[in-house]
Design an enzyme around this catalytic site. Structure first.
Site: not given
Ligand SMILES: Cc1cc2nc3c(=O)[nH]c(=O)nc-3n(C[C@H](O)[C@H](O)[C@H](O)COP(=O)(O)OP(=O)(O)OC[C@H]3O[C@@H](n4cnc5c(N)ncnc54)[C@H](O)[C@@H]3O)c2cc1C
Length: 503
Positions: A44, A46, A49, A77, A95, A184, A343
């Site tokens: 993802v 992003v 913060a 922050k 805050p 996978v 969060t």
């Molecule tokens: C618009 C937006 C804004 C955000 N802003 C904030 C913020 O300011 N503060 C905050 O705390 N959080 C924020 N978040 C949340 C934050 O981005 C996520 O909590 C964080 O990035 C964790 O993502 P993740 O690791 O769960 O998933 P992802 O980053 O999607 O990672 C998924 C992983 O799984 C792997 N994967 C998936 N399917 C397969 C498969 N079939 N085989 C092998 N590998 C696979 C991918 O390659 C990747 O490595 C935001 C989210 C969004 C959508």
């Protein structure tokens, strides 16, 4: 003999690498950890913060603060500035840290409410050093000495999410975590127990494990795709389901806070980093097209866009069963609440902490999963109420999203909290809730939910003496703020320099 020896983490986003680093640290060589990720799928990316609980995680994995701030281009922050939320033209600050100081058995905010009811007109923000520092673009870390006004501060970071994942990957691999690249495409389950036994990736490699952590993001490949744990949809309360995000150049000094500005179909974030500014528009697709959202975002940037806007889709809600059999979901696979109060990374940490505490044996005692799921559910319920409050308590915004949000039926728990606050300024929190008194107070008052009275205990305060005490605290804060470093200087002092503003 029954101990878990092989842990498999599916996913290498923020959740995957945080989980890998923490578990490698907690269990050492006793546990073999493999992490699978697919560069073709990507992350993802992003999530920039954080909130102050991040210090717990950084301490757990032994992260050096200066090294971390340098490696992830982080800024500090002190909270979030909400622009136009309560009503058009309004600004308030949520805050970190505390308002006022501890005085006696009467909570500080009750002193303030009592004084207000006696005619004292100083705003809540005058009693928050973090708010005053943010307004002056200054920063200081909290002091340990409770007699110092600096002890009332709290802080977190903004950082570059991809640099953070890279940094954690370095630490995890150094601690023995093995990374495997590939998608996978097959999951094997034991016919008798339904436990996951192995994952196969597209190159044909088969990876066996005793316990699987699903960090596959919104795909939720194991917890949903295999275990079919249901999803509790909260989009009727939190209607935003998309975001466009784009970084831009930094054109001014960095600010020690996130800014959230209300827009007709959602809100826009502005997150300062050392090398660029993160921006995004979170919106409800029922009220705005993706193209319009991107155009609004691009039209309101401080600097030059660094790339094309990225579209992200999501749905508010979570899984009441985030641990089923030998699969535990952490990160976006477990659910998502929009980023208004930053969060998600906290929820990752909190999932990791619970998993370490409840770490099972190979039979995965269902009692442990039940406890994990109950605690996670409570975390989500509390955060949900806090977020809904922002949407519900607005005034003067006539766009359909905001009219709908003002009229929506609230969860009983939030109705009760608002009513208790209005009546006597009571903040009805349980001991394990994430957002504490200072947060609820700032957002309730900030969004225009006014306490009509104070508690019976606060009524015992002498009005003149109470007012004098408050005036003294305000004066201490007002004197301290200008003596503290500018935010950029504080970063530079920690890491030995920050890039100057271009031009
Ligand atoms: C618009 C937006 C804004 C955000 N802003 C904030 C913020 O300011 N503060 C905050 O705390 N959080 C924020 N978040 C949340 C934050 O981005 C996520 O909590 C964080 O990035 C964790 O993502 P993740 O690791 O769960 O998933 P992802 O980053 O999607 O990672 C998924 C992983 O799984 C792997 N994967 C998936 N399917 C397969 C498969 N079939 N085989 C092998 N590998 C696979 C991918 O390659 C990747 O490595 C935001 C989210 C969004 C959508």
């Amino acid at each position: 003999m029954n101990r878990i020896e092989r842990l498999v983490i599916l996913g290498g986003g923020t959740a995957g690498w945080m989980t890998a680093t923490a578990l490698a640290k907690a269990f050492g060589p006793r546990l073999t950890i493999e992490l699978l990720e697919s560069e073709a799928i990507g992350t993802v990316g992003v999530g920039e913060a954080t909130i102050p609980t991040i210090h717990w995680f950084n301490a757990l994995i032994g992260l050096d603060e200066a090294e971390f701030v340098r490696a992830t281009k982080a800024t500090f922050k002190l909270g979030i500035e909400f622009v136009d939320w309560a009503r058009p033209g309004d600004r308030y600050f949520h805050p970190f840290g505390r308002h006022g100081v501890e005085l006696d058995a009467v909570p500080f905010h009750q002193h303030w409410l009592k004084a207000r009811s006696d005619g004292f007109d100083r705003p809540l923000s005058a009693f928050s050093l973090a708010t005053q520092l943010a307004a002056a673009n200054r920063f200081a870390r909290p002091a340990d000495d409770p007699r110092s006004i600096l002890s009332t501060l709290g802080y977190a970071y903004h950082f570059d999410a991809s640099l953070y994942a890279q940094h954690l990957r370095g630490l995890a691999e150094a601690a023995g975590v093995r990374r495997r690249e590939g998608r996978v495409n097959q999951v094997e389950r034991a016919p008798d127990t339904g436990f996951v036994m192995a994952l196969t990736i597209d190159r044909g490699e088969r990876i066996e494990g005793d316990l699987f952590v699903d960090c596959s993001g919104f795909r939720a490949l194991l917890i949903d795709g295999v275990m079919e744990a249901g999803f509790e949809d909260w989009s009727h309360w939190l209607p935003c389901d998309r975001a466009v995000a784009v970084p831009c150049t930094r054109v001014a000094e960095t600010t020690p806070y996130t800014r959230s500005t209300l827009r007709p179909a959602g809100w826009q974030w502005r997150i300062p980093l050392q090398h660029r500014m993160g921006n995004g528009y979170v919106y409800a697709s029922a009220f705005l097209s993706d193209d319009e959202a991107a155009a609004t975002l691009l039209g309101g940037l401080d600097g030059e866009a660094l790339g094309e806007p990225r579209l992200l889709r999501f749905r508010a809600g979570f899984r009441r069963e985030t641990w089923r059999k030998n699969v535990v979901a952490i990160g976006l696979s477990s659910g998502f609440l929009e980023p208004l109060e930053s969060t998600s990374i906290h929820l990752i940490q909190s999932g990791i902490a619970k998993l370490i505490t409840l770490f099972p044996d190979r039979d995965c005692d269902p009692g442990l999963a039940r406890q994990f799921n109950t605690l996670f559910g409570r975390d989500m319920d509390g955060i949900r109420d806090f977020l809904i409050l922002h949407y519900h308590a607005t005034h003067g915004h006539e766009a359909p999203l905001w009219r709908q949000a003002r009229r929506m039926a609230l969860p009983e728990s939030l109705i009760d909290r608002e009513a208790q606050y209005r009546r006597a300024g009571r903040l009805m929190l349980t001991s394990d809730e994430l957002f504490r008194e200072a947060s609820w107070l700032a957002v309730l008052e900030g969004q225009g939910v006014r306490a009509e009275g104070c508690s019976p205990l606060a009524d015992t305060l002498d009005p003149a003496a109470n007012r004098r005490q408050l005036e003294q605290i305000e004066a201490v804060i007002a004197r301290a703020a200008p003596t503290l470093p500018k935010h950029d200087d504080a970063i530079a002092a920690m890491i030995g320099g920050i890039a100057p503003v271009p031009g």
